[in-house]
Design an enzyme around this catalytic site. Structure first.
Site, PDB file in Angstrom:
ATOM      1  N   ASN A  92      36.504  64.242  51.918  1.00  0.00           N
ATOM      2  CA  ASN A  92      36.438  63.078  51.027  1.00  0.00           C
ATOM      3  C   ASN A  92      35.074  62.401  51.094  1.00  0.00           C
ATOM      4  O   ASN A  92      34.489  62.269  52.169  1.00  0.00           O
ATOM      5  CB  ASN A  92      37.531  62.075  51.388  1.00  0.00           C
ATOM      6  CG  ASN A  92      38.913  62.677  51.207  1.00  0.00           C
ATOM      7  OD1 ASN A  92      39.061  63.691  50.528  1.00  0.00           O
ATOM      8  ND2 ASN A  92      39.908  62.076  51.823  1.00  0.00           N
ATOM      9  N   HIS A 109      31.584  67.139  52.905  1.00  0.00           N
ATOM     10  CA  HIS A 109      31.186  67.143  51.487  1.00  0.00           C
ATOM     11  C   HIS A 109      30.310  65.939  51.141  1.00  0.00           C
ATOM     12  O   HIS A 109      30.113  65.649  49.963  1.00  0.00           O
ATOM     13  CB  HIS A 109      32.428  67.166  50.577  1.00  0.00           C
ATOM     14  CG  HIS A 109      33.160  68.486  50.588  1.00  0.00           C
ATOM     15  ND1 HIS A 109      34.331  68.697  49.911  1.00  0.00           N
ATOM     16  CD2 HIS A 109      32.865  69.664  51.206  1.00  0.00           C
ATOM     17  CE1 HIS A 109      34.739  69.960  50.099  1.00  0.00           C
ATOM     18  NE2 HIS A 109      33.869  70.551  50.889  1.00  0.00           N
ATOM     19  N   GLY A 176      46.657  66.340  53.116  1.00  0.00           N
ATOM     20  CA  GLY A 176      46.324  65.996  51.727  1.00  0.00           C
ATOM     21  C   GLY A 176      45.209  66.810  51.115  1.00  0.00           C
ATOM     22  O   GLY A 176      44.382  66.270  50.389  1.00  0.00           O
ATOM     23  N   SER A 178      44.498  70.585  48.935  1.00  0.00           N
ATOM     24  CA  SER A 178      45.173  71.691  48.250  1.00  0.00           C
ATOM     25  C   SER A 178      44.799  73.037  48.859  1.00  0.00           C
ATOM     26  O   SER A 178      45.436  74.046  48.560  1.00  0.00           O
ATOM     27  CB  SER A 178      44.820  71.668  46.758  1.00  0.00           C
ATOM     28  OG  SER A 178      43.423  71.693  46.596  1.00  0.00           O
ATOM     29  N   ASN A 202      51.502  67.620  53.252  1.00  0.00           N
ATOM     30  CA  ASN A 202      51.210  67.602  51.816  1.00  0.00           C
ATOM     31  C   ASN A 202      52.472  67.191  51.070  1.00  0.00           C
ATOM     32  O   ASN A 202      53.566  67.182  51.638  1.00  0.00           O
ATOM     33  CB  ASN A 202      50.738  68.997  51.360  1.00  0.00           C
ATOM     34  CG  ASN A 202      49.903  68.933  50.094  1.00  0.00           C
ATOM     35  OD1 ASN A 202      50.377  68.536  49.043  1.00  0.00           O
ATOM     36  ND2 ASN A 202      48.631  69.312  50.213  1.00  0.00           N
ATOM     37  N   GLU A 204      53.505  68.914  48.577  1.00  0.00           N
ATOM     38  CA  GLU A 204      54.107  70.135  48.038  1.00  0.00           C
ATOM     39  C   GLU A 204      53.545  71.345  48.771  1.00  0.00           C
ATOM     40  O   GLU A 204      52.595  71.226  49.543  1.00  0.00           O
ATOM     41  CB  GLU A 204      53.763  70.235  46.545  1.00  0.00           C
ATOM     42  CG  GLU A 204      52.260  70.239  46.340  1.00  0.00           C
ATOM     43  CD  GLU A 204      51.820  69.957  44.915  1.00  0.00           C
ATOM     44  OE1 GLU A 204      52.642  69.469  44.125  1.00  0.00           O
ATOM     45  OE2 GLU A 204      50.641  70.244  44.627  1.00  0.00           O
TER      46      GLU A 204
HETATM   47  P1  OAD Z   1      42.858  68.287  45.607  1.00  0.00           P
HETATM   48  O1  OAD Z   1      42.958  67.341  44.466  1.00  0.00           O
HETATM   49  O2  OAD Z   1      42.538  69.704  45.296  1.00  0.00           O
HETATM   50  O3  OAD Z   1      44.213  68.298  46.442  1.00  0.00           O
HETATM   51  C1  OAD Z   1      44.840  67.122  46.878  1.00  0.00           C
HETATM   52  C2  OAD Z   1      46.119  67.511  47.608  1.00  0.00           C
HETATM   53  O4  OAD Z   1      46.708  66.341  48.127  1.00  0.00           O
HETATM   54  C3  OAD Z   1      47.169  68.203  46.737  1.00  0.00           C
HETATM   55  O5  OAD Z   1      47.629  69.383  47.392  1.00  0.00           O
HETATM   56  C4  OAD Z   1      48.293  67.156  46.644  1.00  0.00           C
HETATM   57  O6  OAD Z   1      49.580  67.744  46.589  1.00  0.00           O
HETATM   58  C5  OAD Z   1      48.098  66.393  47.927  1.00  0.00           C
HETATM   59  N1  OAD Z   1      48.573  64.985  47.896  1.00  0.00           N
HETATM   60  C6  OAD Z   1      48.544  64.111  46.870  1.00  0.00           C
HETATM   61  N2  OAD Z   1      49.023  62.911  47.232  1.00  0.00           N
HETATM   62  C7  OAD Z   1      49.364  63.018  48.538  1.00  0.00           C
HETATM   63  C8  OAD Z   1      49.921  62.138  49.505  1.00  0.00           C
HETATM   64  N3  OAD Z   1      50.214  60.858  49.210  1.00  0.00           N
HETATM   65  N4  OAD Z   1      50.136  62.612  50.758  1.00  0.00           N
HETATM   66  C9  OAD Z   1      49.859  63.898  51.092  1.00  0.00           C
HETATM   67  N5  OAD Z   1      49.326  64.779  50.225  1.00  0.00           N
HETATM   68  C10 OAD Z   1      49.081  64.355  48.967  1.00  0.00           C
HETATM   69  O7  OAD Z   1      41.788  67.650  46.623  1.00  0.00           O
HETATM   70  P2  OAD Z   1      41.014  68.349  47.845  1.00  0.00           P
HETATM   71  O8  OAD Z   1      41.855  69.399  48.460  1.00  0.00           O
HETATM   72  O9  OAD Z   1      40.509  67.261  48.697  1.00  0.00           O
HETATM   73  O10 OAD Z   1      34.723  68.518  46.480  1.00  0.00           O
HETATM   74  O11 OAD Z   1      39.798  69.032  47.090  1.00  0.00           O
HETATM   75  C11 OAD Z   1      38.797  69.704  47.828  1.00  0.00           C
HETATM   76  C12 OAD Z   1      37.436  69.493  47.197  1.00  0.00           C
HETATM   77  O12 OAD Z   1      37.492  69.887  45.826  1.00  0.00           O
HETATM   78  C13 OAD Z   1      36.980  68.049  47.150  1.00  0.00           C
HETATM   79  O13 OAD Z   1      36.378  67.632  48.344  1.00  0.00           O
HETATM   80  C14 OAD Z   1      36.011  68.029  46.008  1.00  0.00           C
HETATM   81  C15 OAD Z   1      36.684  68.970  45.048  1.00  0.00           C
HETATM   82  O14 OAD Z   1      35.836  69.727  44.258  1.00  0.00           O
HETATM   83  C16 OAD Z   1      33.597  67.891  46.071  1.00  0.00           C
HETATM   84  O15 OAD Z   1      33.572  67.075  45.185  1.00  0.00           O
HETATM   85  C17 OAD Z   1      32.365  68.303  46.791  1.00  0.00           C
END
Ligand code: OAD
Length: 235
Positions: A92, A109, A176, A178, A202, A204
Site C-alpha cells: 500500500n 510499492h 487483504g 488479491s 481475505n 474471498e
Molecule cells: P487488490 O485490489 O488487487 O486486492 C485487494 C484484496 O483485498 C482483494 O482480494 C479483496 O477481496 C480483499 N479485501 C477487500 N476488502 C477487504 C477487507 N475488508 N478485509 C480483507 N480483505 C479485503 O489490491 P492489492 O492486492 O493490494 O500496485 O494489489 C496489489 C498491487 O496492485 C497494488 O499495490 C497496486 C496494484 O497495481 C501499485 O500501484 C504499484
C-alpha cells in the site's frame, strides 16, 4: 498455536478498505476506473507526466485524511505485546500503518507522501501537488520529480531486506491482497519453503489460495484483531 519468533505481515489494499479507501481490482476499484497503462507505468510517466501527476495529486488528499482501522491497530497491539520480531511488508502507498503506530514497515510499492527525483535520486516527504514544471530541491533540475510509487516496469523497494525477512520468518500473514501482482504474490512461497506457517486473510478465495496453510475469511478489521487476541492468549 506455536510460539513464533519472527513474524512477517504482508498487506494489500484490502486492509485499508475499512478505512474507506478503494482497492484496485474490485468492481468500483481504481483499475476499473483508470487504465494501469495511463497512470501506473514508467512509460506513461515519460509519455505524459502531467496526466500521471494529476492522478496522484487527486489521490493525495484522500490518503492524507484517511484513518487507520481495527486491522492496522491490531498490528500495533501485536508488536507491542507479542515477544517476536514483527515486520510489516506493505504493497500500500497509504500511510495507515504508520498512523496506527506500526513499526518496521516496508513500503515495497513506495509511498504517496514522497517524491523522488529521477535525476539525482533525492527522495523527500510531501503531501503537496506536483507538475512536470517542478524543480528538484536537491539538484535544481526540472521535470524529473516523480511520485515515489513503484510503477509497473520499475524495481520494488527494500527487496534485499524483505527477502531476508521472508527466509527467516516462522509465521507469515497475508492480509487483504488479491495475490496477483508479483513479486509480492510469491512471498508466501518463499516463507513456506523456509518453514513458516502461512495464513491468508481475505474476504474471498484468491488465485493464490492454494499456497496458504490456513485461510481466514471476513473483513480484516474483525478477523485480524481476533487472530491477534488468539496469538496473545497463547504467547
Ligand atoms: P487488490 O485490489 O488487487 O486486492 C485487494 C484484496 O483485498 C482483494 O482480494 C479483496 O477481496 C480483499 N479485501 C477487500 N476488502 C477487504 C477487507 N475488508 N478485509 C480483507 N480483505 C479485503 O489490491 P492489492 O492486492 O493490494 O500496485 O494489489 C496489489 C498491487 O496492485 C497494488 O499495490 C497496486 C496494484 O497495481 C501499485 O500501484 C504499484
Amino acid at each position: 498455536m506455536r510460539k513464533y519468533k519472527n513474524i512477517v505481515i504482508l498487506t494489500g489494499a484490502g486492509i485499508s478498505a475499512e478505512s474507506g479507501l478503494a482497492t484496485f481490482r474490485s468492481e468500483d476499484g481504481l483499475w476499473n476506473k483508470h487504465r494501469v497503462e495511463d497512470v501506473a507505468t514508467i512509460e506513461a510517466f515519460y509519455r505524459n507526466p502531467d496526466y500521471v501527476h494529476e492522478f496522484y495529486n487527486e489521490m493525495r488528499p484522500e490518503l492524507f485524511n484517511a484513518q487507520p482501522n481495527a486491522a492496522h491497530k491490531a498490528i500495533t497491539v501485536l508488536q507491542e505485546k507479542y515477544p517476536a520480531n514483527i515486520s510489516v511488508v506493505t504493497q500500500n502507498v497509504d500511510t495507515l500503518h504508520e498512523k496506527a503506530g506500526n513499526k518496521n514497515v516496508y513500503h515495497i510499492h513506495g509511498q504517496i507522501n514522497q517524491m523522488r527525483c529521477l535525476n539525482c535520486g533525492h527522495v523527500f516527504e510531501t503531501w503537496g501537488e506536483f507538475s512536470s514544471e517542478d524543480v528538484c530541491e536537491n539538484c535544481g533540475i526540472a521535470a524529473v520529480l516523480k511520485p515515489n510509487i513503484v510503477f509497473f516496469g520499475e524495481d520494488l523497494l527494500y527487496m534485499d531486506k524483505v527477502d531476508n525477512l521472508l527466509r527467516t520468518c516462522d509465521l507469515f500473514l497475508s492480509v487483504g491482497t488479491s495475490g496477483v501482482v508479483y513479486p509480492a504474490a510469491g512471498f508466501v512461497q518463499i516463507a513456506k519453503m523456509f518453514g513458516a506457517d502461512t495464513y491468508e486473510f481475505n474476504m474471498e478465495k484468491t488465485s493464490n489460495n492454494r499456497m496458504f496453510d490456513e485461510h481466514i475469511y471476513g473483513p480484516a478489521g474483525t478477523t485480524l484483531p481476533e487472530f491477534v487476541n488468539k496469538l496473545l492468549a497463547e504467547k
